[in-house]
Design an enzyme around this catalytic site. Structure first.
Site, PDB file in Angstrom:
ATOM      1  N   GLU B  50      61.836  79.948  -7.055  1.00 33.70           N
ATOM      2  CA  GLU B  50      60.836  80.732  -7.783  1.00 33.70           C
ATOM      3  C   GLU B  50      59.530  79.973  -7.978  1.00 33.70           C
ATOM      4  OE1 GLU B  50      63.984  80.410  -8.638  1.00 33.70           O
ATOM      5  OE2 GLU B  50      64.872  82.388  -8.974  1.00 33.70           O
ATOM      6  N   PHE B 112      74.146  85.524 -21.510  1.00 32.43           N
ATOM      7  CA  PHE B 112      74.115  84.883 -20.196  1.00 32.43           C
ATOM      8  C   PHE B 112      72.714  85.009 -19.575  1.00 32.43           C
ATOM      9  CE2 PHE B 112      74.771  85.108 -15.522  1.00 32.43           C
ATOM     10  CZ  PHE B 112      75.085  83.770 -15.353  1.00 32.43           C
ATOM     11  N   GLN B 113      72.174  83.892 -19.168  1.00 32.93           N
ATOM     12  CA  GLN B 113      70.842  83.802 -18.545  1.00 32.93           C
ATOM     13  C   GLN B 113      69.730  84.342 -19.446  1.00 32.93           C
ATOM     14  OE1 GLN B 113      71.123  85.304 -14.462  1.00 32.93           O
ATOM     15  NE2 GLN B 113      71.696  83.230 -13.823  1.00 32.93           N
ATOM     16  N   LYS B 162      66.446  94.452 -19.149  1.00 33.09           N
ATOM     17  CA  LYS B 162      67.181  95.200 -18.137  1.00 33.09           C
ATOM     18  C   LYS B 162      67.290  96.685 -18.519  1.00 33.09           C
ATOM     19  CE  LYS B 162      71.168  94.687 -15.135  1.00 33.09           C
ATOM     20  NZ  LYS B 162      72.352  93.880 -14.781  1.00 33.09           N
ATOM     21  N   MET B 475      49.369  57.933  -3.779  1.00 31.15           N
ATOM     22  CA  MET B 475      48.380  57.858  -4.850  1.00 31.15           C
ATOM     23  C   MET B 475      48.904  57.009  -6.006  1.00 31.15           C
ATOM     24  SD  MET B 475      45.411  58.483  -5.738  1.00 31.15           S
ATOM     25  CE  MET B 475      44.502  59.891  -5.104  1.00 31.15           C
TER      26      MET B 475
HETATM   27  C1  LIG Z   1      55.133  67.498  -9.545  1.00 31.89           C
HETATM   28  C2  LIG Z   1      54.427  66.192  -9.624  1.00 31.89           C
HETATM   29  N1  LIG Z   1      55.110  65.059  -9.894  1.00 31.89           N
HETATM   30  C3  LIG Z   1      54.471  63.872  -9.939  1.00 31.89           C
HETATM   31  C4  LIG Z   1      53.126  63.793  -9.729  1.00 31.89           C
HETATM   32  C5  LIG Z   1      52.409  62.454  -9.799  1.00 31.89           C
HETATM   33  N2  LIG Z   1      51.841  62.121  -8.488  1.00 31.89           N
HETATM   34  C6  LIG Z   1      50.542  62.329  -8.188  1.00 31.89           C
HETATM   35  S1  LIG Z   1      50.152  61.907  -6.628  1.00 31.89           S
HETATM   36  C7  LIG Z   1      51.719  61.387  -6.328  1.00 31.89           C
HETATM   37  C8  LIG Z   1      52.095  60.819  -4.990  1.00 31.89           C
HETATM   38  C9  LIG Z   1      52.089  61.831  -3.924  1.00 31.89           C
HETATM   39  O1  LIG Z   1      52.714  61.275  -2.801  1.00 31.89           O
HETATM   40  P1  LIG Z   1      52.620  62.001  -1.414  1.00 31.89           P
HETATM   41  O2  LIG Z   1      53.000  63.419  -1.548  1.00 31.89           O
HETATM   42  O3  LIG Z   1      53.399  61.218  -0.406  1.00 31.89           O
HETATM   43  O4  LIG Z   1      51.063  61.955  -1.089  1.00 31.89           O
HETATM   44  P2  LIG Z   1      50.143  60.672  -0.821  1.00 31.89           P
HETATM   45  O5  LIG Z   1      49.528  60.278  -2.109  1.00 31.89           O
HETATM   46  O6  LIG Z   1      51.014  59.603  -0.265  1.00 31.89           O
HETATM   47  O7  LIG Z   1      49.128  61.155   0.148  1.00 31.89           O
HETATM   48  C10 LIG Z   1      52.526  61.551  -7.456  1.00 31.89           C
HETATM   49  C11 LIG Z   1      53.946  61.166  -7.528  1.00 31.89           C
HETATM   50  C12 LIG Z   1      52.453  65.001  -9.467  1.00 31.89           C
HETATM   51  N3  LIG Z   1      51.125  65.047  -9.281  1.00 31.89           N
HETATM   52  N4  LIG Z   1      53.127  66.174  -9.401  1.00 31.89           N
END
Ligand SMILES: Cc1ncc(C[n+]2csc(CCOP(=O)(O)OP(=O)(O)O)c2C)c(N)n1
Ligand SMILES: [Mg+2]
Lengths: 189, 581
Positions: B50, B112-113, B162, B475
């Protein structure tokens, strides 16, 4: 920072108080008191919100309230002549020695004594917030056993404005008149 | 006409012009799914999660400007939507989410749910509803669409019990007109505010337009360009403002903020007037608020009054629809020669070009920036829609892919939601089936929602997927490199073989490990009939420059070190350096 009193007219629907409370929590707006009750108009409730904030803070609260779909109108009545009342019930410890003294104090503050037994009495007092605070100060030496306050309700004086036809005012924006350094609270988000 | 509540749901969707919905069935929404079979003109996309459904609806909305619709069942179905709803809320994306709820008699019993979905989503929706009666469905849904698309757009959730879906009611579209006495989407600035704004603009020596997403949402690109050209005002874009005015326009400076170009942030700090158009001074674009644009007066053109004076104190606020505001203010703006200011900014660019990764000698490594810039070069004639995930690749996309048109970059800005790209791209494809779509995702984020590859297969749609695979949560690793002494806690990431993964889904997978292979892979992907997954194995420990550390002054940037070896001659193609944008 100063006390601001906002009056919000809201649709009387389930969950509206929750939406308002959730807004204050989420935006970290600190409120002193919030009261809600019916109005003369079916389907419209009225909230009185008291908070300690500067003008810009009050405008932020106002504009965020307006973002709630169920909020019909918000008035900041801080600067407007208004009747502002808080109601308190105060249970004071008394004995045969000091009861008369307490009753005299009640008289001075125009409080009503609404319940008496041999060791305590309950006073009912309405007035502006600071008046009630003063009564508490005076009664404290006798022993306040229990106290409850309703929070502030307010109504502007005079017959010029009613809530009959809420003029839908767009949220006012304070701009130029603002001292940039004045409010670090907003600046340091 | 007497209909069941479930049928009324579809009737209203049809009248609202909905052609595609993204959903996932379950017990509490089953009556609505059952009624769906009577409405074959509305296409239902079966998602794999979802969250994916909400990002699809969001991507649909961002690509088209219309309201996206997502459907889920009660409890876990609805809670899975929360990330997608919050993403849409932060980026003002119009969306209507319909969830099933347990029977009205069971509410409050932990049935439920059963989840208090209106409670859970209260702070992340523009508005939400719990509907317990069939005769309330039509009006509520109409209000939901109206609220979602008007004013500052946003997600609206309608939770329908529902029994409300099952029971019957009289359906009358006209009688179900929205009744929203407290809702005011149509605010308008006052005449004297326009005058004050014009005085500031016409007397400014170093004005700058800050272009936000509001320009795109209000279709104001042309008006902004007219004003910029007439008064020679350079334009800086927010991440979501990219595409609002053409990247190639001489007055377009590029992106501002944390990973904005150095000259853009420097220009903001030197400006004497900021014209904020449909942007909200997010902390990612201001840096330290105490030192932000201290020399500048600020005019904030904004549809949402609660954004004014929130982060940055402004001198004039012009509240209202940006398009209407610009129409009003445009004629009063005088043509002024500001070439000195424009030239001064251009001079700032020189130094940055030397540092740019495009100028680095070819070390044999594959750089993400090169990959993204190459994809742009190859595809630029068709202005593809690029949908990014969140991380380093997202910033490189913003810097090295040049967007000439609105709605060609779709990215999660405010919430920064990893896992956004793939499902949002699917939504964008349904909104714009004729357009070429590229997903630019990291190896980490792609794995958060890659289950939607099966949705792509089931729906037989084509998108091109570029995985910028650096084997890291890049990042976060960059922050660890800069601010945590290179302690790479929980950022090295093992991924599946993405080529084999594509194969398992019956899709074409390609791998690229050298610069020389990029063009070939991109061309093969474009020529291929179905969706293609390209695994770009890029330099693992590269960093996005420049960078304003969180909370630092905007012009206090970590710059890319100047190359030690002499710069290579210009890359093939345009005959001169591509100024990174
Ligand atoms: C759902 C979620 N969890 C954690 C983060 C924190 N976060 C920001 S950038 C990043 C790394 C992303 O890694 P990747 O998808 O490999 O992209 P890259 O930076 O390597 O290009 C994280 C963990 C986020 N933005 N969103
Ligand atoms: Mg990565």
């Amino acid at each position: 920072m100063a006390k601001h009193i906002l009056v919000a007219y809201v649709e009387d629907k389930p969950g509206v108080l929750n939406r308002v409370a959730s807004l204050f929590r989420r935006r970290a707006f600190n409120i002193d008191s919030l009261t809600v009750g019916r109005t003369e108009k079916v389907g419209v409730s009225r909230m009185t919100i008291v908070m300690d904030t500067d003008d810009v803070g009050a405008r932020r609260v106002e504009s965020n309230l307006y973002k709630l779909v169920n909020v019909l109108r918000v008035d900041d009545i801080t600067e407007i002549p208004a009747v502002v009342r808080d109601l308190a019930l105060i249970k004071v410890a008394v004995n045969s020695g000091n009861r008369t003294e307490v009753l005299q104090l009640a008289d001075v503050f125009r409080a009503r004594v609404v319940d008496v037994d041999d060791r305590s009495l309950i006073m009912e007092i309405t007035g502006a917030e600071d008046k009630i605070t003063k009564v508490c100060d005076v009664l404290r030496p006798f022993g306040i056993l229990s106290m409850v306050r309703t929070g502030v309700v307010a109504m502007r004086r005079g017959s010029d404005v009613t809530s009959e036809e809420p003029p839908l005012v767009p949220a006012r924006i304070v701009t130029s008149a603002v001292d940039q350094s004045a409010s670090d609270a907003v600046m340091s988000v | 006409m007497k209909l069941t509540g479930a049928e009324i749901v579809w009737e209203v969707l049809r009248r609202e012009g909905v052609k595609t919905v993204f959903g996932y069935p379950g017990g509490a929404i089953l009556p609505t799914y059952d009624a769906m079979t009577k409405y074959p003109d509305i296409h239902h996309v079966l998602v794999r999660h979802e969250q994916g459904g909400t990002h699809m609806a969001d991507g649909f909305a961002r690509a088209s400007g219309e309201v996206g619709v997502a459907i889920a069942t009660s409890g876990p179905g609805a809670t899975n939507m929360v990330t997608g709803i919050a993403t849409a809320m932060m980026d003002s994306s119009p969306m209507v989410c319909i969830t099933g709820q347990v029977g009205s008699k069971a509410i409050g019993t932990d049935a439920f749910q059963e989840t208090d979905v209106t409670g859970v989503t209260l702070p992340v929706t523009k508005h939400n509803y719990l509907v317990t009666r069939a005769d309330e469905i039509a009006r509520t849904l109409r209000e939901a669409f109206y609220i979602a698309r008007s004013g500052r757009p946003g997600p609206v959730l309608v939770d329908i019990t529902k029994d409300a879906q099952q029971s019957t009611a009289e359906y009358d579209w006209d009688a179900a007109t929205p009744s929203l006495p407290g809702y005011r989407p149509d605010l308008h600035a006052l005449p004297d505010e326009f005058e004050r704004a014009l005085d500031l603009i016409n007397s400014a020596k170093r004005p700058l337009i800050l272009a936000g997403q509001g320009i795109i949402r209000s279709n104001s690109s042309n008006l902004v360009l007219q004003i910029a050209e007439k008064a020679q005002i350079p334009v800086a874009m927010t991440l979501l403002g990219i595409g609002a005015i053409p990247a190639g326009h001489p007055l377009n400076l590029g992106m501002m903020g944390m990973h904005g170009e150095a000259w853009v942030n420097q220009a903001i700090q030197r400006a004497d007037l900021l014209l904020a158009f449909g942007m909200r001074f997010d902390d990612r674009v201001t840096g330290n608020l105490k030192t932000y644009a201290q020399n500048a007066k600020k005019i904030h053109c904004e549809i949402d009054p609660s954004e004014v004076n929130k982060n940055v104190r402004v001198d004039v606020a012009l509240i209202g629809d940006l398009n209407a505001t610009l129409e009003e203010i445009g004629p009063g703006i005088k043509a002024v020669d500001r070439s000195e200011w424009v030239n001064a900014i251009n001079e700032l660019k020189g130094d940055a070009a030397v540092r740019d990764i495009q100028s680095l000698p070819d070390s044999g490594n594959l750089y993400a920036a090169h990959v993204i810039n190459d994809i742009w070069r190859i595809t630029k004639d068709v202005d593809p829609i690029v949908v990014t995930d969140v991380g380093q690749h997202q910033m490189w996309e913003a810097q090295y892919f040049r967007h000439e048109r609105p709605r060609t970059l779709i990215t999660s800005g405010g919430l920064g939601t990893m896992g956004f790209a793939l499902p949002a791209a699917i939504g964008a494809k349904f909104a714009r089936p004729e357009r070429e779509i590229w997903v630019v995702a990291g190896d980490g984020g792609f794995q958060m929602t890659l289950a939607e590859l099966a949705t792509i297969v089931q729906e037989k749609i084509k998108v091109n997927i570029a995985i910028i695979n650096n084997s890291y949560l890049g990042m976060v690793r960059q922050w660890q490199e800069f601010f945590y002494d290179k302690r790479y806690a929980a950022t090295p990431m093992v991924s599946p073989d993405f080529v084999k993964l594509a194969d398992a889904y019956g899709l074409l997978g390609l791998r690229v490990t050298e610069r020389g292979q990029v063009a070939d892979a991109v061309n093969r992907a474009r020529a291929h009939d179905g969706t293609v997954v390209i695994d770009f194995r890029v330099q693992k420990e590269d960093a996005v420059f420049p960078m304003v550390p969180a909370g630092a002054d905007l012009d206090n940037m970590i710059r890319r070190p100047k190359p030690v070896a002499p710069a290579l001659p210009e890359s093939e193609g345009d005959g001169e350096w591509e100024m990174p944008k």
